[in-house]
Design a protein around this motif. Sequence first.
Motif, PDB file in Angstrom:
ATOM      1  N   ALA A 131      75.929  23.484  22.338  1.00  0.00           N
ATOM      2  CA  ALA A 131      74.765  23.360  23.221  1.00  0.00           C
ATOM      3  C   ALA A 131      73.539  23.094  22.367  1.00  0.00           C
ATOM      4  CB  ALA A 131      74.574  24.625  24.049  1.00  0.00           C
ATOM      5  N   SER A 132      72.876  21.989  22.617  1.00  0.00           N
ATOM      6  CA  SER A 132      71.639  21.664  21.903  1.00  0.00           C
ATOM      7  C   SER A 132      70.455  22.078  22.761  1.00  0.00           C
ATOM      8  CB  SER A 132      71.579  20.166  21.595  1.00  0.00           C
ATOM      9  OG  SER A 132      71.619  19.409  22.802  1.00  0.00           O
ATOM     10  N   VAL A 133      69.270  22.201  22.119  1.00  0.00           N
ATOM     11  CA  VAL A 133      68.081  22.620  22.853  1.00  0.00           C
ATOM     12  C   VAL A 133      66.876  21.820  22.375  1.00  0.00           C
ATOM     13  CG1 VAL A 133      67.584  24.528  21.249  1.00  0.00           C
ATOM     14  CG2 VAL A 133      66.669  24.597  23.589  1.00  0.00           C
TER      15      VAL A 133
ATOM     16  N   VAL B 137      68.198  23.004  27.624  1.00  0.00           N
ATOM     17  CA  VAL B 137      69.497  23.082  26.961  1.00  0.00           C
ATOM     18  C   VAL B 137      70.406  21.999  27.512  1.00  0.00           C
ATOM     19  CG1 VAL B 137      71.531  24.531  26.566  1.00  0.00           C
ATOM     20  CG2 VAL B 137      69.242  25.562  26.623  1.00  0.00           C
ATOM     21  N   THR B 138      71.138  21.340  26.611  1.00  0.00           N
ATOM     22  CA  THR B 138      72.119  20.331  27.012  1.00  0.00           C
ATOM     23  C   THR B 138      73.498  20.773  26.547  1.00  0.00           C
ATOM     24  OG1 THR B 138      70.485  18.555  26.825  1.00  0.00           O
ATOM     25  CG2 THR B 138      72.809  17.913  26.816  1.00  0.00           C
ATOM     26  N   ALA B 139      74.454  20.853  27.475  1.00  0.00           N
ATOM     27  CA  ALA B 139      75.820  21.241  27.143  1.00  0.00           C
ATOM     28  C   ALA B 139      76.530  20.072  26.479  1.00  0.00           C
ATOM     29  CB  ALA B 139      76.565  21.681  28.397  1.00  0.00           C
ATOM     30  N   GLU B 140      77.003  20.236  25.240  1.00  0.00           N
ATOM     31  CA  GLU B 140      77.610  19.149  24.473  1.00  0.00           C
ATOM     32  C   GLU B 140      79.131  19.221  24.482  1.00  0.00           C
ATOM     33  OE1 GLU B 140      75.682  16.874  23.406  1.00  0.00           O
ATOM     34  OE2 GLU B 140      73.702  17.817  23.294  1.00  0.00           O
ATOM     35  N   ALA B 141      79.694  20.430  24.290  1.00  0.00           N
ATOM     36  CA  ALA B 141      81.152  20.568  24.230  1.00  0.00           C
ATOM     37  C   ALA B 141      81.521  21.998  24.618  1.00  0.00           C
ATOM     38  CB  ALA B 141      81.661  20.249  22.821  1.00  0.00           C
TER      39      ALA B 141
ATOM     40  N   LEU C 129      77.386  26.357  31.771  1.00  0.00           N
ATOM     41  CA  LEU C 129      77.198  24.932  32.037  1.00  0.00           C
ATOM     42  C   LEU C 129      78.510  24.197  31.809  1.00  0.00           C
ATOM     43  CD1 LEU C 129      73.820  24.312  30.117  1.00  0.00           C
ATOM     44  CD2 LEU C 129      74.105  24.619  32.587  1.00  0.00           C
ATOM     45  N   LYS C 130      78.582  23.031  32.424  1.00  0.00           N
ATOM     46  CA  LYS C 130      79.673  22.112  32.136  1.00  0.00           C
ATOM     47  C   LYS C 130      79.142  21.027  31.219  1.00  0.00           C
ATOM     48  CE  LYS C 130      82.171  22.954  36.443  1.00  0.00           C
ATOM     49  NZ  LYS C 130      82.740  22.354  37.678  1.00  0.00           N
ATOM     50  N   THR C 131      80.016  20.446  30.435  1.00  0.00           N
ATOM     51  CA  THR C 131      79.587  19.430  29.475  1.00  0.00           C
ATOM     52  C   THR C 131      78.776  18.348  30.182  1.00  0.00           C
ATOM     53  OG1 THR C 131      81.722  18.327  29.757  1.00  0.00           O
ATOM     54  CG2 THR C 131      81.494  19.797  27.874  1.00  0.00           C
ATOM     55  N   GLY C 132      77.620  18.035  29.544  1.00  0.00           N
ATOM     56  CA  GLY C 132      76.734  17.030  30.105  1.00  0.00           C
ATOM     57  C   GLY C 132      75.621  17.599  30.965  1.00  0.00           C
ATOM     58  N   GLU C 133      75.772  18.842  31.436  1.00  0.00           N
ATOM     59  CA  GLU C 133      74.735  19.455  32.265  1.00  0.00           C
ATOM     60  C   GLU C 133      73.578  19.945  31.401  1.00  0.00           C
ATOM     61  OE1 GLU C 133      77.078  21.186  36.187  1.00  0.00           O
ATOM     62  OE2 GLU C 133      76.719  22.529  34.490  1.00  0.00           O
TER      63      GLU C 133
END
Length: 635
Positions: A270-272, A278-282, A238-242
């Motif tokens: 990545a948070s879940v 899943v959310t890409a954070e950094a 993933l890219k950040t924000g995806e």
Amino acid sequence: MKRYRRAVCALLAGVLLCGALSFAAPKKGNGPATQANILELILNAQEVTEYSMKLNDRVQLRAPDRADEPVGLGGPDGSGSGSGELPADGSILWKSDNPDAVSVTEDGLVTALAQTETPVEVAGRRENGEVLVCRITVSGYAATGLTLTPECGTMQVGETQTIAAEIQPEEAADTALTWRSADEDILTVTQNGTVTAVGEGTTDIFAEAENGLSAKCTITVSGWMLAGFSIEPAAVRLKTGETKKLAAKPQPEGAELGTLRWTSGTPSVASVAQDGTVTAEAAGTAVITAANADGKTADCTVTVTETGTDGEKVTAVTLNCKTLALTVGGTATLKATVSPKNLQNTAIAWKSNNAAVARVDKNGKVTALKTGTAVVTASAGGVSARCTVTVKKKSTSGGTTPSAKPSTPSSPSPTGSTGTTGVTGVTGGAGILYLPGTLIPADSVREYTMPQYIPDAVFLTIDSDMGSNIVSILSVLETAGVRATFFVPAENLYASDDLLRHIAGDGHSIGLLLTRTQAESNPVELLNSANETLSVITGTPTRLVRIAGGSSGNLTSTAAQAIRAAGYRLWDWNTAPRSYDAAVSAINRTGTVTVRFDSSAETASILQQLMPYMKYCGIPARGISAGDTPICQTP
């Protein structure tokens, strides 16, 4: 009456001791228990019949049909005259010479009333003077009552349970039972009462005592027991924000997953969410883990790159072998190479498509659990490679063969597959001595004797006070490549974060240890609270519970039922050896053995000696998983 006794004695002189038995067909019945069969015993006027009974048993004495019977001997003078006590109409007069021990009715029904030191003679005399004699010995107790109690009246396909059988009176508790299933397409049962659900439906399990007394229990099978699950996809870029929603796939398909708890190993990357999104954070790599209430887990590796950068992609993943052959209990580590070279540090996600046969950890270490075939997949950047693992049954005829030997000409091998094996050949003054599959210090050399019995599995468990000795124990187990189960006191969870993560990270299972006082208060509330803490620390809850001192006498049946109803599994142990010799003796048996160690320094020393012995003898050692059938003394 004297003439009658003389006739009996004359008949006994010089005859062969034999008899003919005719058994009545068992009664089926639909109730919880059917009565014992009444057997028929056919007597012959020319022979004495020897017969053994148990206390409370009954037997029906019969005379043969006259058309088939040889002519009887009659009275001692051959006249066939009697004492005047003969019944009319061709019937038989039955008498027992000890009616307090063995009684007989006028129609020949015999009942064992007391155990006897000498045989009791039951005789029947016909109107023609012929005498039928049965010599009866009474010993032991017959079963008069039988109750079956399954752990649960409902099961899932793939699940097993053992049915408890209670025999009355207690003195007859050693009576052998014969088990059968009314429909083996739904349930199968072994001769120790262990039931396995193999198909959906409802059927009966029957148990029958030697005297025909029987009982049944009805069990309904619906749904499929969850053997494990996987996360799809196993790796995500993933890219950040995806965002990306992950899905859990049960094994076998159709089994219920239950509620999953989702966690991220690196939430800053990545948070879940609890629905698997899943959310890409950094930029970086994070491992997303899903766990169910039984402690089963599955992972997904998430690689995050900065927005606006394309990033080079993985083009190939290569494994060091495409096929792998192991025996049950064996291990091997697969190595994955990522192309292009500048992406070799990309995280690898490992997965087995049949974790019941062979599981794989996050480092590519494969452990063979039972015979069969599994495919292990290594994935990185959306590209994967596979290795087919074939697991065969371990031979118990001798020691195991090492996968690799040290490169020294003096490496010895066993001189035989049984008996005592002396081990020699110390390498170049280093004090290190080769045994099949392992290296041990020369000063701990002993002669290994193959045990008479090889157990199916040895569960190694440690009651863990989380003190300094635990690190030494972990080191010994890691060197031997063996996994164990650490039962941790609930109150010790809160100050042992690093050590708990160490235990879980090495692949060991964790259980909760309650004191007797804790088990008597509100055990379920305490276990649930401790599990929340354990989940936060290690990312994985547990369903394994042990009571300090054992459940017998320290746990009421009410508390035990409440703990099980909450989804926990109570475990006791078969043995708790305090020395190497005691441990070797304790595991010389068939079946499954649960061994309990404490957190003392002696445990590390015992394990350091025990691990090479078990590996040499081919004895499988492992930790407890959520799917293993518990050994527990409390109903």
